[in-house]
Design a protein around this motif. Structure first.
Motif, short mmCIF file in Angstrom:
data_model
loop_
_atom_site.label_atom_id
_atom_site.label_comp_id
_atom_site.label_asym_id
_atom_site.label_seq_id
_atom_site.Cartn_x
_atom_site.Cartn_y
_atom_site.Cartn_z
N ILE A 19 0.83 -1.21 0.00
CA ILE A 19 0.00 0.00 0.00
C ILE A 19 0.86 1.26 0.00
CG2 ILE A 19 -1.69 1.30 1.36
CD1 ILE A 19 -2.69 -1.44 2.41
N GLY A 20 0.55 2.17 -0.93
CA GLY A 20 1.16 3.49 -0.97
C GLY A 20 2.54 3.58 -1.57
N VAL A 21 3.12 2.45 -1.95
CA VAL A 21 4.54 2.47 -2.28
C VAL A 21 4.82 2.89 -3.72
CG1 VAL A 21 4.83 0.06 -3.02
CG2 VAL A 21 6.68 1.21 -1.82
N LEU A 22 3.92 2.57 -4.65
CA LEU A 22 4.21 2.88 -6.05
C LEU A 22 4.32 4.38 -6.29
CD1 LEU A 22 4.66 1.83 -8.89
CD2 LEU A 22 2.19 1.87 -9.26
N GLU A 23 3.47 5.14 -5.64
CA GLU A 23 3.54 6.59 -5.78
C GLU A 23 4.89 7.13 -5.31
OE1 GLU A 23 1.12 10.62 -4.29
OE2 GLU A 23 0.46 8.62 -3.66
N ALA B 129 -0.31 14.74 -0.05
CA ALA B 129 0.49 14.67 -1.28
C ALA B 129 1.81 15.43 -1.11
CB ALA B 129 -0.31 15.25 -2.45
N LYS B 130 1.77 16.54 -0.43
CA LYS B 130 2.98 17.34 -0.20
C LYS B 130 3.97 16.57 0.67
CE LYS B 130 4.47 21.96 1.27
NZ LYS B 130 4.00 23.27 1.80
N GLN B 131 3.47 15.90 1.69
CA GLN B 131 4.34 15.13 2.58
C GLN B 131 4.96 13.93 1.85
OE1 GLN B 131 1.38 14.49 5.64
NE2 GLN B 131 2.37 15.94 7.04
N LYS B 132 4.17 13.30 0.99
CA LYS B 132 4.70 12.18 0.20
C LYS B 132 5.82 12.65 -0.73
CE LYS B 132 0.41 9.51 0.22
NZ LYS B 132 -0.74 9.04 -0.60
N ALA B 133 5.61 13.80 -1.34
CA ALA B 133 6.64 14.35 -2.23
C ALA B 133 7.91 14.65 -1.44
CB ALA B 133 6.12 15.61 -2.91
N LYS B 134 7.75 15.16 -0.23
CA LYS B 134 8.90 15.46 0.62
C LYS B 134 9.61 14.17 1.02
CE LYS B 134 10.26 17.90 4.85
NZ LYS B 134 9.77 18.69 6.02
N LEU B 135 8.84 13.13 1.34
CA LEU B 135 9.42 11.84 1.68
C LEU B 135 10.22 11.28 0.52
CD1 LEU B 135 9.74 9.24 3.38
CD2 LEU B 135 7.52 8.51 2.49
N ALA B 136 9.62 11.27 -0.65
CA ALA B 136 10.29 10.71 -1.83
C ALA B 136 11.56 11.49 -2.17
CB ALA B 136 9.34 10.71 -3.01
N GLY C 168 1.33 2.61 7.67
CA GLY C 168 0.59 3.51 8.54
C GLY C 168 1.02 4.95 8.33
N MET C 169 2.32 5.16 8.13
CA MET C 169 2.85 6.48 7.84
C MET C 169 2.36 6.98 6.48
SD MET C 169 6.89 7.50 7.40
CE MET C 169 7.12 6.38 6.01
N LEU C 170 2.44 6.11 5.48
CA LEU C 170 2.07 6.52 4.12
C LEU C 170 0.59 6.88 4.03
CD1 LEU C 170 4.00 3.87 1.99
CD2 LEU C 170 4.69 6.21 2.52
N LEU C 171 -0.25 6.14 4.74
CA LEU C 171 -1.70 6.35 4.66
C LEU C 171 -2.15 7.66 5.29
CD1 LEU C 171 -2.95 2.72 5.40
CD2 LEU C 171 -3.24 3.99 3.26
N THR C 172 -1.33 8.24 6.14
CA THR C 172 -1.72 9.49 6.80
C THR C 172 -1.07 10.72 6.16
OG1 THR C 172 0.10 9.28 8.41
CG2 THR C 172 -2.02 8.31 9.01
N MET C 173 -0.25 10.51 5.14
CA MET C 173 0.47 11.61 4.53
C MET C 173 -0.35 12.34 3.48
SD MET C 173 4.39 10.28 3.97
CE MET C 173 5.62 10.59 5.24
#
Length: 243
Positions: free
Chosen positions: A42-46, A217-224, A210-215
């Motif tokens: 879950i959430g990893v492909l993005e 779009a901006k937070q995901k971009a920062k993580l990546a 659990g971390m990915l599901l609460t992020m």
């Protein structure tokens, strides 16, 4: 000792939960399972796609559910096929492998060969995610690196990457070889057997779902961005050694 750099290869074996039309009857009334960690990471492909954009590295991924055929298992692994697929005839399962499993592995092998020809070293990062809780046990780590502790370069490079990751994510809990062992059955393990340890490093990164599901779009971009930036620095700064 050499300080030459290495090429990066990204893969994502469990990027989606799609079921091919010809096998959908096997998964009737199974939506609840398909949408859990059993059906996909879950959430990893993005995240992996955003990393690839930052790194401009070769990227091989699958959106077919791991419940059809698990791309992170070898052909002899008893969990290669899920309980949904196991009742099918062996001839049918061979067709599944030919269409949905073997091409992914072939692309990975081909890219490793190509990158070794140009750079002489490859850091292969298989991007995965882990469920936040399993069998009643909550996983506190935000992410983990899985590697083979028997290989000096994998141990050393993992330490270097973790050092760079902590610069990007000082508040993260970062684990090593948890919740799974990095030398277990899987794609990177098999690629280690096929390539010399001086030239190939095969790592899995596990991100907490659990971390990915609460992020956002901006937070995901920062993580990546942080994952990609830290990986790039680790590759450039690691003092490559012969095993």
């Amino acid at each position: 000792m050499t300080h030459a750099t290495a090429s990066i290869l990204l893969t994502c074996e469990h990027g989606g939960n799609q079921i091919p039309k010809e096998y959908q009857v096997q998964f009737k009334n199974s939506d609840q399972v398909l949408n859990t960690h059993r059906g996909l990471d879950i959430g990893v492909l993005e995240i992996a796609k955003l990393m690839q954009k930052q790194l401009q590295a070769p990227f091989i991924y699958s959106t077919t559910s791991r419940l059809v055929a698990d791309l992170n298992r070898t052909l002899n692994n008893p969990t290669l096929f899920s309980e949904f697929m196991q009742p099918l005839a062996k001839t049918t399962l061979k067709k599944v492998l030919a269409k949905y499993y073997l091409p992914h592995w072939a692309k990975v092998r081909k890219n490793i060969r190509t990158l070794l020809h140009t750079e002489n070293r490859v850091v292969h990062v298989a991007v995965h995610s882990m469920t936040a809780q399993l069998n009643g046990q909550k996983r506190k780590m935000h992410l983990a690196l899985l590697y083979n502790p028997a290989f000096k370069n994998e141990v050393g490079f993992s330490s270097s990457w973790i050092k760079e990751l902590r610069k990007e994510f000082p508040d993260y809990i970062i684990a090593r070889n948890k919740p799974y062992r990095g030398d277990g059955d899987g794609l990177t393990c098999e690629m280690r057997k096929e390539n010399k340890p001086d030239n190939y490093i095969g790592l899995e990164i596990e991100l907490n779902q659990g971390m990915l599901l609460t992020m956002t779009a901006k937070q995901k971009a920062k993580l990546a961005t942080g994952l990609a930036r830290s990986l790039d620095r680790a590759v450039k700064r690691y003092p490559w050694k012969n095993q």
